[in-house]
Design a protein around this motif. Structure first.
Motif, PDB file in Angstrom:
ATOM      1  N   PHE A 134       1.645  -5.236   6.613  1.00  0.00           N
ATOM      2  CA  PHE A 134       2.548  -4.380   7.386  1.00  0.00           C
ATOM      3  C   PHE A 134       2.596  -3.045   6.668  1.00  0.00           C
ATOM      4  N   LEU A 135       1.994  -2.025   7.287  1.00  0.00           N
ATOM      5  CA  LEU A 135       1.885  -0.732   6.610  1.00  0.00           C
ATOM      6  C   LEU A 135       2.311   0.395   7.530  1.00  0.00           C
ATOM      7  N   GLU A 136       2.950   1.420   6.933  1.00  0.00           N
ATOM      8  CA  GLU A 136       3.444   2.541   7.720  1.00  0.00           C
ATOM      9  C   GLU A 136       2.371   3.615   7.901  1.00  0.00           C
ATOM     10  N   ASP A 137       1.573   3.833   6.869  1.00  0.00           N
ATOM     11  CA  ASP A 137       0.687   4.987   6.847  1.00  0.00           C
ATOM     12  C   ASP A 137      -0.704   4.665   7.400  1.00  0.00           C
ATOM     13  N   PRO A 138      -1.174   5.453   8.398  1.00  0.00           N
ATOM     14  CA  PRO A 138      -2.478   5.150   9.009  1.00  0.00           C
ATOM     15  C   PRO A 138      -3.612   5.144   7.985  1.00  0.00           C
ATOM     16  N   GLY A 139      -3.531   6.026   6.983  1.00  0.00           N
ATOM     17  CA  GLY A 139      -4.554   6.064   5.941  1.00  0.00           C
ATOM     18  C   GLY A 139      -4.548   4.745   5.157  1.00  0.00           C
ATOM     19  N   ASP A 140      -3.351   4.265   4.813  1.00  0.00           N
ATOM     20  CA  ASP A 140      -3.239   2.997   4.066  1.00  0.00           C
ATOM     21  C   ASP A 140      -3.793   1.840   4.893  1.00  0.00           C
ATOM     22  N   ILE A 141      -3.516   1.876   6.192  1.00  0.00           N
ATOM     23  CA  ILE A 141      -4.004   0.804   7.073  1.00  0.00           C
ATOM     24  C   ILE A 141      -5.527   0.728   6.981  1.00  0.00           C
ATOM     25  N   GLU A 142      -6.137   1.900   7.005  1.00  0.00           N
ATOM     26  CA  GLU A 142      -7.608   1.939   6.948  1.00  0.00           C
ATOM     27  C   GLU A 142      -8.118   1.372   5.620  1.00  0.00           C
ATOM     28  N   VAL A 143      -7.468   1.788   4.526  1.00  0.00           N
ATOM     29  CA  VAL A 143      -7.892   1.322   3.194  1.00  0.00           C
ATOM     30  C   VAL A 143      -7.776  -0.204   3.103  1.00  0.00           C
ATOM     31  N   VAL A 144      -6.671  -0.746   3.592  1.00  0.00           N
ATOM     32  CA  VAL A 144      -6.465  -2.205   3.501  1.00  0.00           C
ATOM     33  C   VAL A 144      -7.485  -2.925   4.378  1.00  0.00           C
ATOM     34  N   ARG A 145      -7.757  -2.358   5.544  1.00  0.00           N
ATOM     35  CA  ARG A 145      -8.739  -2.987   6.435  1.00  0.00           C
ATOM     36  C   ARG A 145     -10.110  -3.088   5.745  1.00  0.00           C
ATOM     37  N   GLU A 146     -10.494  -1.979   5.118  1.00  0.00           N
ATOM     38  CA  GLU A 146     -11.792  -1.962   4.429  1.00  0.00           C
ATOM     39  C   GLU A 146     -11.813  -2.953   3.271  1.00  0.00           C
TER      40      GLU A 146
ATOM     41  N   ASP B  56       4.688  -2.881   3.143  1.00  0.00           N
ATOM     42  CA  ASP B  56       5.139  -1.542   2.800  1.00  0.00           C
ATOM     43  C   ASP B  56       6.658  -1.521   2.632  1.00  0.00           C
ATOM     44  N   ILE B  57       7.117  -1.027   1.489  1.00  0.00           N
ATOM     45  CA  ILE B  57       8.568  -0.957   1.276  1.00  0.00           C
ATOM     46  C   ILE B  57       9.053   0.497   1.239  1.00  0.00           C
ATOM     47  N   SER B  58       8.173   1.429   1.608  1.00  0.00           N
ATOM     48  CA  SER B  58       8.531   2.839   1.398  1.00  0.00           C
ATOM     49  C   SER B  58       9.712   3.290   2.258  1.00  0.00           C
ATOM     50  N   LYS B  59       9.925   2.671   3.397  1.00  0.00           N
ATOM     51  CA  LYS B  59      11.043   3.118   4.244  1.00  0.00           C
ATOM     52  C   LYS B  59      12.345   2.379   3.932  1.00  0.00           C
ATOM     53  N   SER B  60      12.293   1.489   2.973  1.00  0.00           N
ATOM     54  CA  SER B  60      13.481   0.684   2.683  1.00  0.00           C
ATOM     55  C   SER B  60      14.371   1.383   1.657  1.00  0.00           C
ATOM     56  N   ASP B  61      15.687   1.428   1.950  1.00  0.00           N
ATOM     57  CA  ASP B  61      16.618   2.005   0.978  1.00  0.00           C
ATOM     58  C   ASP B  61      16.875   1.025  -0.160  1.00  0.00           C
ATOM     59  N   LEU B  62      16.797  -0.277   0.159  1.00  0.00           N
ATOM     60  CA  LEU B  62      17.066  -1.294  -0.851  1.00  0.00           C
ATOM     61  C   LEU B  62      15.883  -2.250  -0.927  1.00  0.00           C
ATOM     62  N   PRO B  63      14.774  -1.772  -1.512  1.00  0.00           N
ATOM     63  CA  PRO B  63      13.552  -2.590  -1.475  1.00  0.00           C
ATOM     64  C   PRO B  63      13.702  -3.965  -2.128  1.00  0.00           C
TER      65      PRO B  63
ATOM     66  N   VAL C 150       3.786 -17.971  -0.972  1.00  0.00           N
ATOM     67  CA  VAL C 150       3.079 -16.783  -0.496  1.00  0.00           C
ATOM     68  C   VAL C 150       2.872 -15.730  -1.604  1.00  0.00           C
ATOM     69  N   GLY C 151       1.681 -15.114  -1.611  1.00  0.00           N
ATOM     70  CA  GLY C 151       1.390 -14.055  -2.573  1.00  0.00           C
ATOM     71  C   GLY C 151       1.650 -12.709  -1.912  1.00  0.00           C
ATOM     72  N   ILE C 152       2.422 -11.844  -2.577  1.00  0.00           N
ATOM     73  CA  ILE C 152       2.800 -10.577  -1.934  1.00  0.00           C
ATOM     74  C   ILE C 152       2.400  -9.373  -2.790  1.00  0.00           C
ATOM     75  N   ILE C 153       1.750  -8.400  -2.140  1.00  0.00           N
ATOM     76  CA  ILE C 153       1.532  -7.101  -2.765  1.00  0.00           C
ATOM     77  C   ILE C 153       2.439  -6.111  -2.041  1.00  0.00           C
ATOM     78  N   ALA C 154       3.262  -5.404  -2.790  1.00  0.00           N
ATOM     79  CA  ALA C 154       4.153  -4.420  -2.173  1.00  0.00           C
ATOM     80  C   ALA C 154       3.512  -3.046  -2.284  1.00  0.00           C
ATOM     81  N   VAL C 155       3.751  -2.236  -1.250  1.00  0.00           N
ATOM     82  CA  VAL C 155       3.220  -0.874  -1.231  1.00  0.00           C
ATOM     83  C   VAL C 155       4.394   0.078  -1.069  1.00  0.00           C
TER      84      VAL C 155
ATOM     85  N   PRO D 151      -0.230   7.179  -1.217  1.00  0.00           N
ATOM     86  CA  PRO D 151      -1.428   6.693  -0.507  1.00  0.00           C
ATOM     87  C   PRO D 151      -2.288   5.787  -1.394  1.00  0.00           C
ATOM     88  N   ILE D 152      -2.733   4.715  -0.796  1.00  0.00           N
ATOM     89  CA  ILE D 152      -3.416   3.682  -1.577  1.00  0.00           C
ATOM     90  C   ILE D 152      -4.849   4.092  -1.914  1.00  0.00           C
TER      91      ILE D 152
END
Ligand SMILES: Nc1ncnc2c1ncn2[C@@H]1O[C@H](COP(=O)(O)OP(=O)(O)O)[C@@H](O)[C@H]1O
Ligand SMILES: [Mg+2]
Length: 400
Positions: free
Chosen positions: A14-26, A62-69, A84-89, A113-114
């Motif tokens: 779950f990502l906010e930034d279109p650039g990050d989405i592309e990087v994760v897809r690749e 993606d936690i960038s929009k969260s006030d209380l991550p 579950v294994g989680i990577i936070a962005v 940006p990732i």
């Protein structure tokens, strides 16, 4: 033959930034993850999604929009499967945040940006070095041994209904295990077929892995699973002592609560379950025999303390007052508090069992008593007037 492990792991991002989405897809493509989905959004969308549906094995969020991550990620861990294994962005680059995330059991934190190299490395080590996740994972499901002090006190009935409330009203993932492979009644009470292969798993633990265990489960619904068996009475099960430990270990990665119906006979397996459980729900009746056997089970459990607790439940209270000990005397002799009292109910338990159903979302005293036990397992404190145990019980009776 044990079932082969699936090669591909399930994955969501779950990502906010279109650039990050592309990087994760690749990056996902590069390490051959095909069973995955990448969605636009962040932690809020992830919580929303996984409150209703199964979590993948690996998650990038993606936690960038969260006030209380930290509190949002805690909520995500609450609804997600324990393993579950989680990577936070996120966009913040700060050591304090990083440390808090690691403490929570998040596998890695990557700044947006990732950079594809950094993410690729994190993904790879999360997926291929599974042991690392185990090391960081602070969350595995709770083991709850449900033991009846005597046969017929209602432990299986209580277990089935607690599991239904936990999964139905509280959205937790629950597995109920019936350890009596010959005379177990759990699947009967839930109107389910027994699972094939449970006995084999107990006899040949070397064949067991996560996939094997998952295939053994019968489901009541998408959050409530059962492991039980109906073995021929003339065949003894040749348990290997370490088998139950292995099975429970896999189950606790799958579900928030593993409720185990401990049989009324004593063997290595039931010893192991009682002595390794986080919580023992000790169901008894207020009789002299109930008192004696409750005391023996408390001894077997060993000492209570951080992460280990006994919850004593008197069931069917009032069924035969002439045989019931005064509750104050019961507590004093047991040297343990009575945590909950469930009144005898001549109608509902019988009806439930005959219809193969459980009590969920019902507004009856029995359901209320069961909900209080669930709250107790969660560690929720009740206001004084509705507190469980003797005081609360009698206060409620007076209110009626
Ligand atoms: N609070 C209760 N009031 C009346 N009957 C109950 C209550 N709890 C359980 N029962 C009944 O007790 C019987 C035995 O329950 P069960 O769960 O099979 O016992 P156990 O597993 O301890 O041997 C069942 O018929 C069930 O309907
Ligand atoms: Mg039983």
């Amino acid at each position: 033959m044990p079932p082969a492990k699936p090669e591909i792991s399930t994955f969501s991002a779950f990502l906010e930034d279109p650039g990050d989405i592309e990087v994760v897809r690749e990056a996902a493509k590069a390490i051959n993850i095909s069973q995955g989905e990448i969605l636009k959004g962040g932690i809020k969308e992830a919580i929303e999604t996984f409150s209703h549906k199964r979590t993948p094995q690996y998650l990038v969020v993606d936690i960038s929009k969260s006030d209380l991550p930290i509190s949002d990620l805690s909520r995500l861990l609450e609804v997600a499967e324990p393993g579950v294994g989680i990577i936070a962005v996120g966009t913040r680059n700060d050591v304090g945040l990083y440390r808090d995330l690691m403490k929570l059991g998040i596998f890695e934190y990557v700044v947006s940006p990732i950079f594809s190299e950094i993410l690729g490395r994190a993904l790879k080590s999360m997926i291929f070095e599974e042991d690392k996740i185990k090391g960081t994972q602070s969350k595995v499901g709770k083991l709850v041994a449900v033991a009846g002090a005597r046969g017929g006190v209602g432990s299986t009935f209580i277990l089935a209904n607690l599991a239904a409330i936990l999964s139905g009203e509280r959205a937790r993932r629950v597995v109920a295990v019936d350890l009596d492979l010959h005379f177990g009644t759990l699947s009967l009470y839930l109107n389910l077929k027994t699972s094939l292969g449970f006995r084999e798993a107990l006899e040949n633990p070397e064949r067991v892995d996560q996939v094997f265990v998952e295939r053994l489960l019968t489901s009541v619904n998408d959050r409530f699973f059962v492991l039980s068996s109906e073995e021929p009475l003339d065949e003894a099960v040749k348990y290997k002592t370490n088998s139950i430990e292995i099975i429970l270990n896999y189950l606790s990665k799958l579900c928030h609560y593993v409720l185990i119906d401990v049989p009324h006979f004593s063997n290595n397996i039931s010893h192991h379950v009682i002595s390794s459980a986080n919580v023992m729900l000790l169901v008894t009746e207020a009789s002299l025999a109930g008192l004696r056997d409750a005391g023996r089970l408390i001894q077997l459990f060993g000492s209570e303390g951080t992460g280990r607790r006994i919850i004593v439940i008197i069931n069917k209270y009032g069924e035969s007052p002439q045989n019931e000990i005064r509750l104050e005397d019961f507590e004093e002799s047991l040297k343990h508090k009575i945590d909950h009292i469930i009144a005898y109910d001549s109608v509902i338990p019988k009806a439930c069992i005959n219809q193969g159903r459980t009590i969920v979302d019902e507004d009856v005293p029995l359901a209320k008593s069961l909900r209080e036990i669930v709250d107790d397992m969660f560690g929720i404190r009740k206001p004084e007037e509705v507190v469980g145990g003797i005081g609360g019980f009698f206060k409620r009776l007076k209110l009626k």
